[in-house]
Design a protein around this motif. Structure first.
Motif: not given
Length: 430
Positions: A384-400
């Motif tokens: 949800r955060g990535y689609r909304a532009g609240e998280l960058s790709a690096s943040e999403v990958i790290a959290q993943q």
């Protein structure tokens, strides 16, 4: 209770076999070649018990003799004798032989029980490995689906020039890595299923799937208390934990059996009584009357005789039991030495199993209470955060990746708990 479902998940139209752990144990017990061999040993020991239980170790001897005096052969003279003899052991030899046979039967039955204990532990551990492998597949399957959705979203964002190509490539790389992890997890699952299928002797091609039960936190707290008590008994040198193992009991019976055989062998030099009964008929010429007429006269006699078999004490020429005595004494020493080795091994197994289970229970409790409820929720929040532009790709990958580590840690904690519990039950002889 662990519930197992065997199905052809990847083969359309395949038959499905659903098993509980108890049903799987029943199938494994019926099909195990090790148990089959031990059961045959029980049958052989029982057959030997039948022979040893007879009061007379030897069958009676029946003898028939007939003789004719040559000079009077034409006149029908001669004799015949029919006899039967039975040897009777003295000194309680038959009792000792029966006692040794009884101990052999009991020992073989205990070895069957020991094989059953080992089989139960192996089946439970195999179920846990299948369940863990399936959990990994579900974890990486969900992550792969998540990565593919992010990749599709990144492609749209790149087309709209809202992200850079570098960020788009980072998402694609993460998608490929997740696909590879899913492939590896699938291979591990196939191997785990094959191992369990071989134990339960499922039909060719049937895939066995194990589902772990919900965590019983109250039961786990009770286990921690029980483990503390067990460790105290181990430290105090409580021998009842050792003697509860069927292997130790079987060795104790083997030692006692060797002692009985030693006493039996020592009585080889005891004389045995031989009782016989005979019927004899003898025909001889007899002179009758004043004229000296010669006729044939037949006499029949019933006889009873008693004999004694006395072994000659000549070692090297006759067997006087010295070799059997030495062999039995060696068997006693071997059984005693194996008991000492087994006691050392059991103590190590108990110590290792309890030490492994205690942190496994504690770790699983922490993951169940504090980590597992957040794992699935965080994955949804990331997307949800990535689609909304609240998280960058690096943040999403790290959290993943953090999500992956947490999910795998939970799976490893469940597997460690199940395997440690199976090891402890094996060590306790249950």
């Amino acid at each position: 209770m662990i519930v197992a479902t065997a199905l052809h998940a990847q083969v359309p139209g395949a038959d499905t076999l659903r098993l509980t752990v108890d049903e799987a144990l029943s199938r494994a017990t019926a099909a195990s070649p090790e148990l089959a061999r031990e059961r045959v040993e029980v049958e052989r020991a029982r057959a030997e018990r039948i022979s040893a239980g007879a009061f007379f170790p030897e069958l009676p001897e029946l003898e028939y003799r007939q003789a004719t005096d040559a000079p009077f052969a034409d006149e029908g003279e001669g004799m015949w004798e029919l006899g039967v003899a039975q040897e009777i052991e003295l000194g309680g030899q038959s009792t000792l032989r029966s006692e040794a046979a009884d101990l052999a039967v009991a020992g073989s039955e205990l070895r069957v029980r020991a094989a059953e204990v080992a089989l139960r532990a192996d089946v439970r551990a195999s179920f846990a490995r299948v369940a863990a492998a399936e959990a990994r597949v579900r974890l990486f399957d969900s992550l792969a689906a998540f990565a593919h959705r992010l990749d599709a979203a990144a492609a749209r964002l790149l087309a709209a020039e809202e992200i850079s190509e570098l960020e788009r490539n980072a998402i694609r790389i993460e998608r490929g890595r997740t696909d590879l992890e899913l492939l590896r997890a699938t291979g591990e699952l196939d191997a785990a299923r094959a191992g369990l299928a071989s134990m339960v002797r499922s039909d060719a091609g049937v895939i066995v799937s194990a589902v772990m039960p919900p965590l019983d936190t109250a039961g786990m707290r009770a286990q921690l208390i029980a483990i503390a008590g067990l460790e105290g008994r181990i430290v105090s040198g409580d021998t009842s934990l050792l003697h509860a193992r069927p292997e130790w009991q079987a060795l104790e019976l083997e030692r006692r059996r060797a002692d009985v055989q030693r006493r039996l062998a020592g009585r080889t030099a005891i004389p045995n009584v031989r009782l016989g009964l005979s019927l004899e008929s003898e025909t001889r010429p007899a002179v009758t009357g004043e004229a000296g007429t010669q006729t044939l006269e037949t006499n029949r006699l019933l006889g009873f005789n008693v004999g004694v078999r006395i072994p000659l004490p000549l070692p090297g020429l006759y067997d006087v039991g010295a070799g059997d005595v030495a062999l039995a004494e060696a068997g006693m020493r071997i059984a005693t030495a194996e008991q000492l080795l087994l006691e050392t091994r059991i103590r190590a197994e108990l110590t290792r199993a309890s030490a492994r289970l205690r942190p496994a229970v504690e770790a699983l409790g922490i993951y169940a209470r504090e980590i597992a409820p957040l794992v699935t929720r965080n994955l949804a929040l990331l997307e949800r955060g990535y689609r909304a532009g609240e998280l960058s790709a690096s943040e999403v990958i790290a959290q993943q990746q953090q999500f992956v580590r947490a999910g795998e840690s939970l799976i490893e904690a469940q597997l460690e708990y199940a395997e440690a519990l199976a090891d402890l039950e094996r060590a306790l002889g249950r």
